[in-house]
Motif scaffolding. Structure first.
Motif, PDB file in Angstrom:
ATOM      1  N   VAL A 256       0.607  -0.777  -0.029  1.00 54.78           N
ATOM      2  CA  VAL A 256       0.366  -0.071   0.451  1.00 54.78           C
ATOM      3  C   VAL A 256       1.214   1.342  -0.168  1.00 54.78           C
ATOM      4  CG1 VAL A 256      -2.003   0.916   1.345  1.00 54.78           C
ATOM      5  CG2 VAL A 256      -1.343  -0.862   1.623  1.00 54.78           C
ATOM      6  N   PRO A 257       0.631   2.401  -1.004  1.00 55.88           N
ATOM      7  CA  PRO A 257       1.937   3.192  -0.802  1.00 55.88           C
ATOM      8  C   PRO A 257       1.834   4.096  -0.206  1.00 55.88           C
ATOM      9  CG  PRO A 257       0.949   3.046  -3.683  1.00 55.88           C
ATOM     10  CD  PRO A 257       0.092   1.771  -2.266  1.00 55.88           C
ATOM     11  N   LEU A 258       2.757   4.285   0.460  1.00 54.68           N
ATOM     12  CA  LEU A 258       3.022   5.317   2.593  1.00 54.68           C
ATOM     13  C   LEU A 258       3.208   6.680   1.397  1.00 54.68           C
ATOM     14  CD1 LEU A 258       2.664   5.783   4.776  1.00 54.68           C
ATOM     15  CD2 LEU A 258       4.874   4.676   5.110  1.00 54.68           C
ATOM     16  N   ARG A 259       2.229   7.913   2.150  1.00 56.34           N
ATOM     17  CA  ARG A 259       2.751   9.205   1.837  1.00 56.34           C
ATOM     18  C   ARG A 259       2.173   9.515   3.554  1.00 56.34           C
ATOM     19  NH1 ARG A 259      -1.150   8.698  -2.968  1.00 56.34           N
ATOM     20  NH2 ARG A 259       0.682   7.725  -4.580  1.00 56.34           N
ATOM     21  N   ARG A 260       3.917  10.629   3.483  1.00 56.67           N
ATOM     22  CA  ARG A 260       3.671  11.378   5.196  1.00 56.67           C
ATOM     23  C   ARG A 260       3.506  12.389   5.094  1.00 56.67           C
ATOM     24  NH1 ARG A 260       7.324  10.437   7.865  1.00 56.67           N
ATOM     25  NH2 ARG A 260       5.782   8.846   9.677  1.00 56.67           N
ATOM     26  N   THR A 261       2.872  12.819   6.351  1.00 51.61           N
ATOM     27  CA  THR A 261       2.635  14.306   6.338  1.00 51.61           C
ATOM     28  C   THR A 261       3.048  14.862   7.796  1.00 51.61           C
ATOM     29  OG1 THR A 261       1.877  16.749   5.505  1.00 51.61           O
ATOM     30  CG2 THR A 261       0.585  14.495   6.058  1.00 51.61           C
ATOM     31  N   ALA A 262       3.100  16.582   7.606  1.00 50.07           N
ATOM     32  CA  ALA A 262       2.848  16.946   9.080  1.00 50.07           C
ATOM     33  C   ALA A 262       2.102  16.960   9.797  1.00 50.07           C
ATOM     34  CB  ALA A 262       3.989  18.363   9.052  1.00 50.07           C
ATOM     35  N   LEU A 263       1.764  17.220  10.613  1.00 47.82           N
ATOM     36  CA  LEU A 263       0.181  17.733  11.433  1.00 47.82           C
ATOM     37  C   LEU A 263      -0.234  18.944  10.317  1.00 47.82           C
ATOM     38  CD1 LEU A 263       0.133  16.796  14.764  1.00 47.82           C
ATOM     39  CD2 LEU A 263      -1.466  15.815  13.458  1.00 47.82           C
ATOM     40  N   PRO A 264      -1.174  18.964   9.744  1.00 47.79           N
ATOM     41  CA  PRO A 264      -1.689  19.789   9.070  1.00 47.79           C
ATOM     42  C   PRO A 264      -2.137  21.669   9.946  1.00 47.79           C
ATOM     43  CG  PRO A 264      -3.219  18.546   8.990  1.00 47.79           C
ATOM     44  CD  PRO A 264      -2.096  18.138   9.596  1.00 47.79           C
ATOM     45  N   VAL A 265      -0.924  22.346  10.233  1.00 45.70           N
ATOM     46  CA  VAL A 265      -1.825  22.977  11.207  1.00 45.70           C
ATOM     47  C   VAL A 265      -0.500  24.513  10.765  1.00 45.70           C
ATOM     48  CG1 VAL A 265      -1.277  24.487  13.790  1.00 45.70           C
ATOM     49  CG2 VAL A 265      -0.882  22.015  13.527  1.00 45.70           C
ATOM     50  N   SER A 266       0.090  24.219   9.850  1.00 41.83           N
ATOM     51  CA  SER A 266       0.586  25.754   9.034  1.00 41.83           C
ATOM     52  C   SER A 266      -0.121  25.648   7.628  1.00 41.83           C
ATOM     53  CB  SER A 266       1.940  25.899   8.776  1.00 41.83           C
ATOM     54  OG  SER A 266       2.512  24.210   8.185  1.00 41.83           O
ATOM     55  N   LEU A 267      -0.270  26.225   7.223  1.00 49.10           N
ATOM     56  CA  LEU A 267      -0.457  27.653   5.588  1.00 49.10           C
ATOM     57  C   LEU A 267       0.551  25.906   4.963  1.00 49.10           C
ATOM     58  CD1 LEU A 267      -2.202  28.807   4.198  1.00 49.10           C
ATOM     59  CD2 LEU A 267      -0.100  30.069   2.963  1.00 49.10           C
ATOM     60  N   ARG A 268       1.977  25.768   4.496  1.00 49.91           N
ATOM     61  CA  ARG A 268       2.525  24.797   4.158  1.00 49.91           C
ATOM     62  C   ARG A 268       1.556  23.518   3.913  1.00 49.91           C
ATOM     63  NH1 ARG A 268       7.944  26.052   6.499  1.00 49.91           N
ATOM     64  NH2 ARG A 268       7.367  26.944   8.333  1.00 49.91           N
ATOM     65  N   ASP A 269       1.521  23.086   5.395  1.00 47.74           N
ATOM     66  CA  ASP A 269       1.370  21.627   6.065  1.00 47.74           C
ATOM     67  C   ASP A 269      -0.479  21.330   5.263  1.00 47.74           C
ATOM     68  OD1 ASP A 269       4.148  21.101   6.481  1.00 47.74           O
ATOM     69  OD2 ASP A 269       3.705  21.908   9.092  1.00 47.74           O
ATOM     70  N   THR A 270      -0.930  22.152   5.561  1.00 49.66           N
ATOM     71  CA  THR A 270      -2.677  21.855   5.628  1.00 49.66           C
ATOM     72  C   THR A 270      -2.791  22.213   4.020  1.00 49.66           C
ATOM     73  OG1 THR A 270      -3.126  23.109   7.343  1.00 49.66           O
ATOM     74  CG2 THR A 270      -4.980  23.216   5.191  1.00 49.66           C
ATOM     75  N   ASP A 271      -1.842  23.189   2.526  1.00 52.12           N
ATOM     76  CA  ASP A 271      -1.293  22.765   1.597  1.00 52.12           C
ATOM     77  C   ASP A 271      -1.689  21.634   1.226  1.00 52.12           C
ATOM     78  OD1 ASP A 271      -2.468  25.576   1.255  1.00 52.12           O
ATOM     79  OD2 ASP A 271      -0.523  26.051   0.921  1.00 52.12           O
ATOM     80  N   ARG A 272      -0.045  20.833   1.807  1.00 51.87           N
ATOM     81  CA  ARG A 272       0.502  19.683   1.873  1.00 51.87           C
ATOM     82  C   ARG A 272      -0.673  18.504   2.046  1.00 51.87           C
ATOM     83  NH1 ARG A 272       4.493  15.698   0.427  1.00 51.87           N
ATOM     84  NH2 ARG A 272       4.347  13.996   0.932  1.00 51.87           N
ATOM     85  N   LEU A 273      -0.895  18.635   2.694  1.00 45.23           N
ATOM     86  CA  LEU A 273      -2.649  17.673   3.212  1.00 45.23           C
ATOM     87  C   LEU A 273      -3.435  17.297   2.048  1.00 45.23           C
ATOM     88  CD1 LEU A 273      -4.276  16.055   4.796  1.00 45.23           C
ATOM     89  CD2 LEU A 273      -4.761  17.080   5.386  1.00 45.23           C
ATOM     90  N   ILE A 274      -4.192  18.615   1.936  1.00 42.28           N
ATOM     91  CA  ILE A 274      -4.671  18.597  -0.044  1.00 42.28           C
ATOM     92  C   ILE A 274      -4.029  18.378  -0.779  1.00 42.28           C
ATOM     93  CG2 ILE A 274      -6.149  20.775  -0.779  1.00 42.28           C
ATOM     94  CD1 ILE A 274      -7.038  20.813   2.182  1.00 42.28           C
ATOM     95  N   ALA A 275      -2.774  18.863  -1.056  1.00 42.74           N
ATOM     96  CA  ALA A 275      -2.601  18.113  -2.248  1.00 42.74           C
ATOM     97  C   ALA A 275      -2.227  16.601  -2.290  1.00 42.74           C
ATOM     98  CB  ALA A 275      -0.913  18.518  -2.207  1.00 42.74           C
ATOM     99  N   LEU A 276      -2.278  15.784  -1.168  1.00 43.06           N
ATOM    100  CA  LEU A 276      -2.054  14.156  -1.277  1.00 43.06           C
ATOM    101  C   LEU A 276      -3.675  14.270  -1.407  1.00 43.06           C
ATOM    102  CD1 LEU A 276       0.119  13.316   1.848  1.00 43.06           C
ATOM    103  CD2 LEU A 276       0.534  13.663  -0.331  1.00 43.06           C
ATOM    104  N   LEU A 277      -4.573  15.055  -0.992  1.00 40.42           N
ATOM    105  CA  LEU A 277      -6.098  13.946  -0.850  1.00 40.42           C
ATOM    106  C   LEU A 277      -6.286  14.317  -2.449  1.00 40.42           C
ATOM    107  CD1 LEU A 277      -7.177  15.499   2.191  1.00 40.42           C
ATOM    108  CD2 LEU A 277      -7.241  12.918   1.487  1.00 40.42           C
ATOM    109  N   SER A 278      -5.925  15.072  -2.917  1.00 41.62           N
ATOM    110  CA  SER A 278      -6.123  15.936  -4.522  1.00 41.62           C
ATOM    111  C   SER A 278      -5.298  14.485  -5.343  1.00 41.62           C
ATOM    112  CB  SER A 278      -5.184  17.079  -4.969  1.00 41.62           C
ATOM    113  OG  SER A 278      -6.029  18.025  -4.218  1.00 41.62           O
TER     114      SER A 278
END
Ligand code: SF4
Length: 461
Positions: A256-278
């Motif tokens: 199962v492919p694994l993608r990791r991200t910081a807790l989405p608190v800052s603007l850039r980390d929430t951007d990354r979460l949204i990008a991963l979900l997209s």
């Protein structure tokens, strides 16, 4: 002496900035449907954990104990644990039983897996799934206990690896309110997801006339099994250890492919979460775009105040890292970043963040500390002129001693109500936290500047 600079430094912690491993383990098990936990060890551990969780979440918290006494410490606790399992099954009829260990059980070298295997063998047709976790309090913090438990859940559950088109979301030690937010975000983007754990309901329930003896919400055993057949895993942690990453297990064992991200608190980390979900097939809605726009607008509004912030952020590594990234991108200075966890990569990951601070170029020396205690944090708070603390309630003594406001978040918040509803994730949650920090700085200035002026021109009163 800076212990991080001296490899021979022997660190004596007097008031460690951490919660012990079983605390994290029990928190993770609380996100599993119809799960009860029995701590294998001495009774006081269960009492301590129940007390902290009950005052943070303001909910009844049930944790059983195998209650080892002197006899168990000398001859082993097999008899106690087997009897405890019998009692739990008879009284609660759970789907899952979590068996984390404590300092005592690990110190005497208890073979907990062997005991459980013998129990299962002696009870053919047993319906309940029993999951063991080695979690000596002294060998880690709640952060490791939490992730080890998630890994134990996925590795000890018989998999259902048939492709199911779902996305695994491995969360972190986040509040029920933040879990509800994440679930709404992901389903709003059109993604069918499995959350592990799902803390949205069990520790922030609705009022009922009758008490449910078992947590009736949370991730079901069937969903945990299905994680092996998901399209990918998104794991929200910046500090990676393959030995306790559930996503790594699913990658290695089932591809199962694994993608990791910081807790989405800052603007850039929430951007990354949204990008991963997209990337996982999610649709970015107008509502998400608007929330992001509000975050940007608020950053503009508050930057003039944030420039005055000299923050000390403390707690578990992921929380501290994520909040420091929020502060840095808003012009605030996290001059102290501290965790009680033994986490050498903590320093390495934070230093590039701190190196970008304006004050750094003026000779400032922000510090990133791991394996630290509250006395050490307090000394840096005073030395570096911190004017806002961000972390759990255990920082309140520093706040009192240094006369610095404390913005309470993460776990535990046991001297205020509402710990279970504190929001920090996503554009909205990050903004709520930023507002609280900014307002603490503003009110700190408001309440101290007259006294400081007086002292400057007339000496102390
Ligand atoms: S540190 Fe060890 S003895 Fe203390 S509560 Fe945690 S597991 Fe129990």
């Amino acid at each position: 002496m800076d212990k991080n600079m001296d490899k021979n430094f022997v660190n004596l912690n007097t008031n460690p900035c951490k919660m012990c491993m079983p605390m994290g383990s029990i928190s993770a098990f609380y996100g599993v449907r119809k799960c009860m936990t029995i701590l294998h060890g001495s009774q006081g551990c269960a009492t301590y954990i129940r007390r902290h969780m009950a005052t943070h979440y303001n909910e009844p918290v049930d944790v059983a104990s195998s209650s080892l006494t002197e006899e168990g410490a000398v001859f082993g606790g097999e008899k106690n644990l087997m009897k405890g399992l019998d009692n739990l099954i008879r009284l609660y009829d759970p789907d899952v039983i979590g068996v984390p260990t404590t300092c005592l059980a690990e110190t005497i070298g208890e073979d907990t897996e062997g005991i459980v295997a013998r129990y299962v063998e002696a009870h053919p047709g047993l319906r309940v799934k029993i999951v063991t976790v080695a979690s000596a309090g002294y060998s880690g913090t709640q952060f490791e206990g939490f992730f080890r438990t998630l890994r134990a859940l996925v590795s000890q559950t018989e998999p259902d690896a048939a492709p199911n088109g779902k996305v695994n979301i491995v969360t972190n030690m986040i509040s029920p309110a933040d879990t509800r937010f994440l679930k709404a975000l992901v389903s709003g983007m059109g993604i069918d997801a499995i959350f592990l754990p799902d803390l949205s309901e069990n520790l922030d329930g609705v009022h009922k006339e009758a008490y449910d003896r078992l947590p009736m919400a949370g991730t079901s055993l069937a969903e945990i099994a299905q994680m092996a057949g998901a399209t990918c895993t998104i794991e929200m942690s910046s500090f990676f250890d393959p030995s306790y990453s559930p996503g790594q297990f699913l990658l290695e064992k089932y591809g199962v492919p694994l993608r990791r991200t910081a807790l989405p608190v800052s603007l850039r980390d929430t951007d990354r979460l949204i990008a991963l979900l997209s990337l996982a097939g999610g649709i970015v809605t107008d509502g998400i775009e608007k929330e992001r726009g509000r975050f940007l607008d608020a950053m503009v509004d508050s930057h003039k105040y944030n420039a005055q912030a000299r923050a000390a952020v403390f707690g578990e590594p992921d929380f501290v890292f994520a909040v420091c990234r929020l502060l840095v991108e808003n012009g605030a200075m996290p001059v102290v970043a501290a965790t009680g966890s033994v986490c050498p990569s903590f320093r390495e990951m934070l230093e590039p963040e701190l190196a970008g601070l304006a004050g750094f170029h003026l000779g400032e020396k922000p510090v990133a500390l791991d394996d630290c205690d509250f006395a050490e944090i307090e000394s840096y708070v005073k030395k570096l002129g911190v004017n806002v603390l961000v972390g759990n309630s255990d920082g309140r003594r520093i706040a009192e001693a240094a006369q610095v406001p404390l913005v309470r978040c993460a776990f535990p918040v046991h001297d205020h109500v509402g710990g279970q509803r504190i929001r920090t994730l996503g554009f909205e949650g990050g903004l709520m936290l930023l507002d609280r920090i900014t307002n603490a700085v503003i009110s700190g200035v408001e309440t101290t500047f007259r006294r400081e002026l007086y002292e400057k021109y007339y000496g102390s009163a």
